[in-house]
Design an enzyme around this catalytic site. Sequence first.
Site, PDB file in Angstrom:
ATOM      1  N   GLU A  22       0.833  -1.214   0.000  1.00  0.00           N
ATOM      2  CA  GLU A  22       0.000   0.000   0.000  1.00  0.00           C
ATOM      3  C   GLU A  22       0.868   1.265   0.000  1.00  0.00           C
ATOM      4  O   GLU A  22       2.061   1.232   0.313  1.00  0.00           O
ATOM      5  CB  GLU A  22      -0.956   0.001   1.184  1.00  0.00           C
ATOM      6  CG  GLU A  22      -0.233   0.006   2.518  1.00  0.00           C
ATOM      7  CD  GLU A  22      -0.895   0.920   3.526  1.00  0.00           C
ATOM      8  OE1 GLU A  22      -1.223   2.067   3.151  1.00  0.00           O
ATOM      9  OE2 GLU A  22      -1.057   0.496   4.677  1.00  0.00           O
ATOM     10  N   LYS A 154      -3.731  -0.998  14.504  1.00  0.00           N
ATOM     11  CA  LYS A 154      -2.904  -0.011  15.188  1.00  0.00           C
ATOM     12  C   LYS A 154      -3.348   0.138  16.648  1.00  0.00           C
ATOM     13  O   LYS A 154      -4.534   0.148  16.949  1.00  0.00           O
ATOM     14  CB  LYS A 154      -2.955   1.322  14.436  1.00  0.00           C
ATOM     15  CG  LYS A 154      -2.208   1.242  13.104  1.00  0.00           C
ATOM     16  CD  LYS A 154      -2.012   2.583  12.506  1.00  0.00           C
ATOM     17  CE  LYS A 154      -2.665   2.824  11.186  1.00  0.00           C
ATOM     18  NZ  LYS A 154      -3.178   1.824  10.360  1.00  0.00           N
TER      19      LYS A 154
HETATM   20  N1  PSU Z   1      -0.086   0.819   8.606  1.00  0.00           N
HETATM   21  C1  PSU Z   1       0.978   1.609   8.948  1.00  0.00           C
HETATM   22  N2  PSU Z   1       0.882   2.951   8.655  1.00  0.00           N
HETATM   23  C2  PSU Z   1      -0.224   3.502   8.039  1.00  0.00           C
HETATM   24  C3  PSU Z   1      -1.336   2.658   7.686  1.00  0.00           C
HETATM   25  C4  PSU Z   1      -1.199   1.315   7.987  1.00  0.00           C
HETATM   26  O1  PSU Z   1       1.981   1.130   9.503  1.00  0.00           O
HETATM   27  O2  PSU Z   1      -0.245   4.715   7.791  1.00  0.00           O
HETATM   28  C5  PSU Z   1      -2.554   3.265   6.983  1.00  0.00           C
HETATM   29  C6  PSU Z   1      -3.269   2.235   6.094  1.00  0.00           C
HETATM   30  O3  PSU Z   1      -3.321   2.764   4.787  1.00  0.00           O
HETATM   31  C7  PSU Z   1      -4.661   2.106   6.683  1.00  0.00           C
HETATM   32  C8  PSU Z   1      -4.869   3.484   7.237  1.00  0.00           C
HETATM   33  O4  PSU Z   1      -5.624   1.735   5.734  1.00  0.00           O
HETATM   34  O5  PSU Z   1      -3.593   3.739   7.872  1.00  0.00           O
HETATM   35  C9  PSU Z   1      -6.051   3.554   8.187  1.00  0.00           C
HETATM   36  O6  PSU Z   1      -6.596   4.846   8.150  1.00  0.00           O
HETATM   37  P1  PSU Z   1      -8.047   5.131   8.775  1.00  0.00           P
HETATM   38  O7  PSU Z   1      -7.914   4.829  10.228  1.00  0.00           O
HETATM   39  O8  PSU Z   1      -8.325   6.588   8.497  1.00  0.00           O
HETATM   40  O9  PSU Z   1      -9.010   4.235   8.056  1.00  0.00           O
END
Ligand code: PSU
Length: 294
Positions: A22, A154
């Site tokens: 990604e 996360k």
């Molecule tokens: N994993 C990481 N760093 C990131 C992400 C994932 O180590 O920045 C990103 C991914 O693209 C994931 C996004 O889809 O964070 C989630 O964002 P949100 O909580 O706004 O859906």
Amino acid sequence: MIKFSREVSEALASKKPLVALESTIISHGLPRPRNLTVAQEVESIVRATGAVPATIAILDGEIHVGLEADELDRIANEDGVVKASTRDLAILAATKKSAATTVAATAHIAAMAGISVFATGGLGGVHRGDGFDESADLRGLSITPVVIVCAGVKSILNVEATLERLETLAVPVLGFKTNKFPGFYLTESGFEIEHRVESALEIAAIWKQRAAVNTSESAVIVTNPVKVELDRTLHDTLLKNGLAEAEAKHVTGKAVTPFLLEYFHRVSEGKSLDVNVEIIKSNSKLAAEIAIAL
Ligand code: PSU
Ligand code: MN
């Protein structure tokens, strides 16, 4: 609709194992200039393991599967590269804008391109607090057939609620050599995983059985805990203060996750960044092994 890099189109034609990567991590998850170096290193790890990396992003409205060197540089360094989820894809295509893709959008495009293995850092999920913020990653993974390797969700999130949502959405979760659900920066989040696997071959066997029981529409989540975690006391302090700062500054919507990651990286003086980089590298290696096993 899809523009393939030279390396990826050659790999698809000769049926080589591919790993989707990604781009939101690159543009919105890691600071410059390290973001570009890490993106390049991760691609090298996939190649060294014997698979072909396909970093996914949108450039000038076009879906790219696999990025040439100058294109990867644009995602890492160009201002105005937005963070795009699946719902944004048609809008970006019509307005010819550039964007990095989240887990949900990358998985969607990978499946479209016929790539079944995808590596990321940590999934999005249900946020803490009562603002009803739930990442589109969850619903996305429930309707997208890919094996996704991650270090859990996360740790800035409500992990318990996220696991419940994954159950509701019928998304299977596997622990790679563990029964403890990883906590992204932390080796374990305090929650259990029912299903433990020991090898890439075992994951491939599960993936292949899904068609027989008619459950092949969702993703399979493979969780791979980081080997050396962030100091727990430091983690908990960063989390408490980071959440308070996000609230004080009224950070909302899709800015929340990038804000908290940046807060962690800045206030820990790079300690959380080092762990995040290790997570992405280790997940990419495992994803390559799974792609080969498949
Ligand atoms: N994993 C990481 N760093 C990131 C992400 C994932 O180590 O920045 C990103 C991914 O693209 C994931 C996004 O889809 O964070 C989630 O964002 P949100 O909580 O706004 O859906
Ligand atoms: Mn959100």
